[in-house]
Write a protein that holds these residues in place. Structure first.
Motif, short mmCIF file in Angstrom:
data_model
loop_
_atom_site.label_atom_id
_atom_site.label_comp_id
_atom_site.label_asym_id
_atom_site.label_seq_id
_atom_site.Cartn_x
_atom_site.Cartn_y
_atom_site.Cartn_z
N LYS A 1 -39.66 -19.69 3.73
CA LYS A 1 -40.17 -20.68 4.55
C LYS A 1 -38.93 -21.70 4.92
O LYS A 1 -38.96 -22.33 5.99
N TYR A 2 -38.09 -21.99 3.84
CA TYR A 2 -36.91 -23.04 4.18
C TYR A 2 -36.08 -22.49 5.28
O TYR A 2 -35.77 -23.22 6.26
N GLU B 1 -41.37 -26.74 12.55
CA GLU B 1 -42.42 -26.77 11.48
C GLU B 1 -42.99 -25.20 11.32
O GLU B 1 -43.22 -24.63 12.18
N VAL B 2 -43.03 -24.73 10.02
CA VAL B 2 -43.71 -23.67 9.65
C VAL B 2 -45.15 -24.09 9.28
O VAL B 2 -45.50 -24.91 8.36
N GLU C 1 -37.68 -22.86 8.59
CA GLU C 1 -38.08 -24.57 8.66
C GLU C 1 -36.82 -25.15 9.55
O GLU C 1 -37.02 -26.10 10.23
#
Length: 126
Positions: free
Chosen positions: A38-39, A46-47, A42
């Motif tokens: 996710k990082y 925006e995730v 990002e």
């Protein structure tokens, strides 16, 4: 929202407009954490959602994930991350495709029925 249920179907908000674009991320190391993936994404926007399926029996990651982002951010992220290395693996990133429906029942259907040039297993005859 009760008002939404009463709207004609042509006035309902588009699912894809609300949710964005879902990316398939493959060839992920079994050691990669969902938060780390996710990082990475990002960095491009925006995730909305990050889902890394786990094996039901072992609880271990299955080596792929789905990341949902705003349409523009998702396309930028796919272009930039496809082929990049993460945790010793080369990621494969592209727009997720809908899962094909499987015919249920497990039966043999029209076993032995002659339907042209296909054998009973769906292979082309030679």
């Amino acid at each position: 929202n009760p008002l939404l249920l009463c709207m004609p179907i042509t006035q309902l908000p588009s699912f894809t407009e609300e949710v964005g674009t879902k990316l398939y991320v493959g060839n992920i190391s079994f050691e990669t954490a969902e938060e780390d993936l996710k990082y990475l994404f990002e960095e491009f926007g925006e995730v909305i959602d990050c889902y890394m399926p786990k094996d039901r029996e072992t609880g271990r990651a299955r080596g792929f994930a789905f990341v949902t982002m705003d349409n523009d951010a998702a396309m930028r992220a796919a272009d930039e991350t496809d082929g990049c290395e993460m945790d010793g693996r080369i990621l494969r990133v592209n727009e997720a495709q809908p899962k094909e429906k499987l015919s249920g029942g497990g039966g043999r259907g029209d076993w032995g029925k002659d339907e042209g040039n296909d054998d009973s297993w769906g292979n082309d005859s030679y």
